[in-house]
Design an enzyme around this catalytic site. Structure first.
Site, PDB file in Angstrom:
ATOM      1  N   HIS A   1       0.823  -1.216   0.000  1.00 27.86           N
ATOM      2  CA  HIS A   1       0.000   0.000   0.000  1.00 27.86           C
ATOM      3  C   HIS A   1       0.857   1.266   0.000  1.00 27.86           C
ATOM      4  CE1 HIS A   1      -3.948  -1.927   0.605  1.00 27.86           C
ATOM      5  NE2 HIS A   1      -3.294  -2.810   1.342  1.00 27.86           N
TER       6      HIS A   1
ATOM      7  N   ASP B   1      -0.585  -5.079   6.001  1.00 30.15           N
ATOM      8  CA  ASP B   1      -1.590  -5.981   5.431  1.00 30.15           C
ATOM      9  C   ASP B   1      -1.436  -6.091   3.920  1.00 30.15           C
ATOM     10  OD1 ASP B   1      -2.396  -3.216   5.300  1.00 30.15           O
ATOM     11  OD2 ASP B   1      -4.328  -3.910   4.524  1.00 30.15           O
ATOM     12  N   GLU B   2      -2.027  -7.136   3.369  1.00 27.10           N
ATOM     13  CA  GLU B   2      -2.177  -7.327   1.923  1.00 27.10           C
ATOM     14  C   GLU B   2      -0.864  -7.088   1.160  1.00 27.10           C
ATOM     15  OE1 GLU B   2      -6.870  -6.322   1.173  1.00 27.10           O
ATOM     16  OE2 GLU B   2      -5.492  -4.606   1.256  1.00 27.10           O
ATOM     17  N   VAL B   3       0.193  -7.727   1.605  1.00 24.49           N
ATOM     18  CA  VAL B   3       1.505  -7.539   0.989  1.00 24.49           C
ATOM     19  C   VAL B   3       1.727  -8.609  -0.084  1.00 24.49           C
ATOM     20  CG1 VAL B   3       3.988  -7.396   1.386  1.00 24.49           C
ATOM     21  CG2 VAL B   3       2.387  -6.541   3.123  1.00 24.49           C
TER      22      VAL B   3
ATOM     23  N   GLU C   1      -2.549  -9.595   9.498  1.00 18.84           N
ATOM     24  CA  GLU C   1      -1.729 -10.514   8.697  1.00 18.84           C
ATOM     25  C   GLU C   1      -0.361 -10.746   9.309  1.00 18.84           C
ATOM     26  OE1 GLU C   1      -4.213  -8.531   5.341  1.00 18.84           O
ATOM     27  OE2 GLU C   1      -3.702  -8.180   7.437  1.00 18.84           O
TER      28      GLU C   1
END
Length: 546
Positions: free
Chosen positions: A284, A337-339, A388
């Site tokens: 992000h 998160d969301e890596v 996460e």
């Protein structure tokens, strides 16, 4: 036996054709009893949101003086920063609601003022500060003064908000009334962390809009504004240590200077709201490279941040150094998160670095998060990360890490069982951009679900509703937040035993509708209670029926 239960037992007699005059008389009697009970129950409802820990009231109506005074007899708080003085003036403005107050109080019982006693002289808004208060409004006296007692000024601010909700404009007398005196209210929050996230990367929010959100938070006693400042789409914040970072803003005008940021933080703190700043790393963060392309793994693969470059961590250090001068809250949010780590293995230079250090992609992800945590700690922060990080390497996280749950239920109980602290924001219930989730879903979402151990319960700091910005901007943010966020606010403030149960939804809906109307009267564009999030009124009707 309850009247409603008696009616249920008698109904089959009617169905079978066995109704006698006696049965009919009993049914009529039960209907009257139920009606009276409902009326009595409605009369006992406390129209304060969120519901206080304890409250008792009487039947006397007071008229609020047009020269309502605040005194501080017996208080140890000097109010050198005028936090209390300003809050009192805001409260008076709120109860007047721009009405012309020109009625006569001659011969009427008049509430002359409010005496505020704060026992502690300090006014630092530390996490976990005592926010409790006692509020009493007598029915008689000469003169009549309400009494507020709190350990800290921030508890007194909550008391003033509660006081404001006891008042209303009377269209007959043209005066402000306070009904049902005498009042005695004692109150204390259930959780120390009661948050609302705003997202200024997906859509820029002007400073006045952010301040309006902060004001609206105080009406339901939320106390943490989680500011998701930057993301892959834009980097609107000035960072003096790295002045090209805000080249990643959407436009020249959609930015926040450091002075803007200081103004927002101080505005919030004076209202009892801490500001939690977030930079979401290593994912992000595409917008960071607009000003500093070396932060990208390559020109064609721009996210996550380059784990192999020392300059990446130097920039993070510079950002957090600048943050520490402005964001005084003890926590900073580092995302995590969301890596998607595929850029690291598809970029030859980064792939070689991984091989040199004997790392797989998952190892590099862990290395990045833990190194960012150490940088934050060096600037005096405790770190919050999205869940996460816990799901992938929870045993390696710094033991002071706060895990921010968002993916779903059942995470908080695992986090606290591992000895870490947790904030609950499970997306199926507390994501405001999920418009299909209705207010009752927000209300019934229990942060301590399945956590029975008292020591582990204390590790749940509280919860947060999240207003992600992909599909909201200044034009619709408030009606997307409210009134659903208020439902969660009561869950986080009110003692568990005082919270409404599922079978009490009808009465709860009526209370929330009244609070939603109060928000509208105060200039907050809260959407209707009925329907989904951000829905329009279904038809012409009273505010309290929508």
């Amino acid at each position: 036996m309850a009247a409603s239960a008696t009616i249920v037992l008698l109904l089959p007699l009617l169905h079978r054709g066995m109704a006698s005059a006696m049965v009919l008389r009993l049914l009529l009697l039960m209907v009257v009893v139920v009606s009276c009970a409902v009326a009595a129950d409605e009369g006992s409802v406390v129209e304060v949101w969120p519901m206080p820990a304890t409250a008792s009231k009487g039947g006397q109506t007071l008229h609020v003086s047009r020269e309502l005074k605040m005194t501080a007899e017996g208080s140890k708080y000097a109010d050198g920063k005028a936090i209390l003085k300003d809050a009192f003036q805001r409260m008076v403005t709120l109860i007047e609601l721009d009405h012309v107050i020109n009625g006569s109080t001659q011969g009427l019982p008049v509430l002359a003022g409010v005496n505020v006693v704060v026992h502690l002289p300090a006014d630092e808004l530390n996490f976990g500060v005592d926010e409790s208060y006692n509020l009493s409004v007598p029915a008689t006296g000469n003169p009549i003064y309400a009494q507020i007692e709190a350990q800290t000024v921030f508890g007194a601010l909550h008391a003033l908000e509660t006081f404001s909700q006891l008042c209303n404009f009377d269209f007959t007398s043209r005066l402000i009334e306070l009904q049902s005196a005498p009042w005695t209210i004692t109150d204390v929050p259930r959780f120390p962390y009661r948050g609302l996230l705003i997202d200024t990367s997906r859509h820029y929010l002007p400073v006045p809009v952010i301040k309006s959100v902060i004001d609206s938070m105080t009406y339901s006693k939320l106390n943490v504004l989680h500011w998701h400042i930057v993301d892959e789409q834009s980097f609107p914040l000035e960072i003096p240590s790295y002045p090209k970072l805000w080249n990643g803003a959407y436009s020249y005008s959609e930015r926040y200077t450091m002075d803007d940021t200081i103004d927002i933080v101080q505005y919030a703190e004076r209202r009892g709201v801490n500001v939690l700043a977030e930079i979401d790393v290593p994912g992000h963060a595409l917008s960071w490279g607009v000003g500093y392309p070396s932060l990208w793994p390559s020109a064609t693969c721009k996210e996550p941040l380059d784990v192999s470059s020392e300059s990446t961590f130097q920039v993070i250090n510079g950002i957090l150094s600048d943050f520490s001068k402005v964001f005084k809250f003890k926590f900073v949010h580092l995302g995590g998160d969301e890596v998607n780590t595929s850029c690291w293995t598809s970029t030859p230079r980064v792939k070689a670095w991984l091989a040199q250090h004997g790392m797989k992609e998952s190892d590099a992800y862990r290395y990045f998060v833990l190194r960012a945590q150490k940088i934050a700690k060096s600037h005096g922060y405790e770190v919050i990360n999205w869940e996460e990080t816990f799901n992938n390497f929870g045993d390696k996280l710094d033991r002071r890490t706060v895990v921010h749950n968002w993916l779903g239920g059942g995470v908080a109980e695992k986090v606290v069982a591992a000895g870490l602290r947790c904030i609950v924001s499970n997306q199926d219930k507390w994501y405001l951009d999920h418009l299909e989730v209705t207010w009752d879903g927000f209300y019934m979402n229990e942060p301590l679900r399945n956590i029975k151990n008292l020591a582990q319960q204390k590790l749940v700091l509280g919860g947060e509703v999240c207003m992600w910005g992909e599909h909201i901007d200044a034009s619709d943010i408030q009606q997307t937040i409210w009134p659903r966020a208020a439902a969660a606010a009561e869950r986080l403030w009110t003692p568990f035993e005082k919270l409404s149960k599922e079978w009490e939804i009808a009465a709860l809906s009526a209370r929330l509708a009244r609070f939603r109307c109060l928000l509208n009267h105060r200039g907050i564009a809260a959407g209707p209670v009925t329907g989904y999030g951000r829905s329009a009124p279904a038809e012409p009707s009273s505010c309290i029926k929508q």
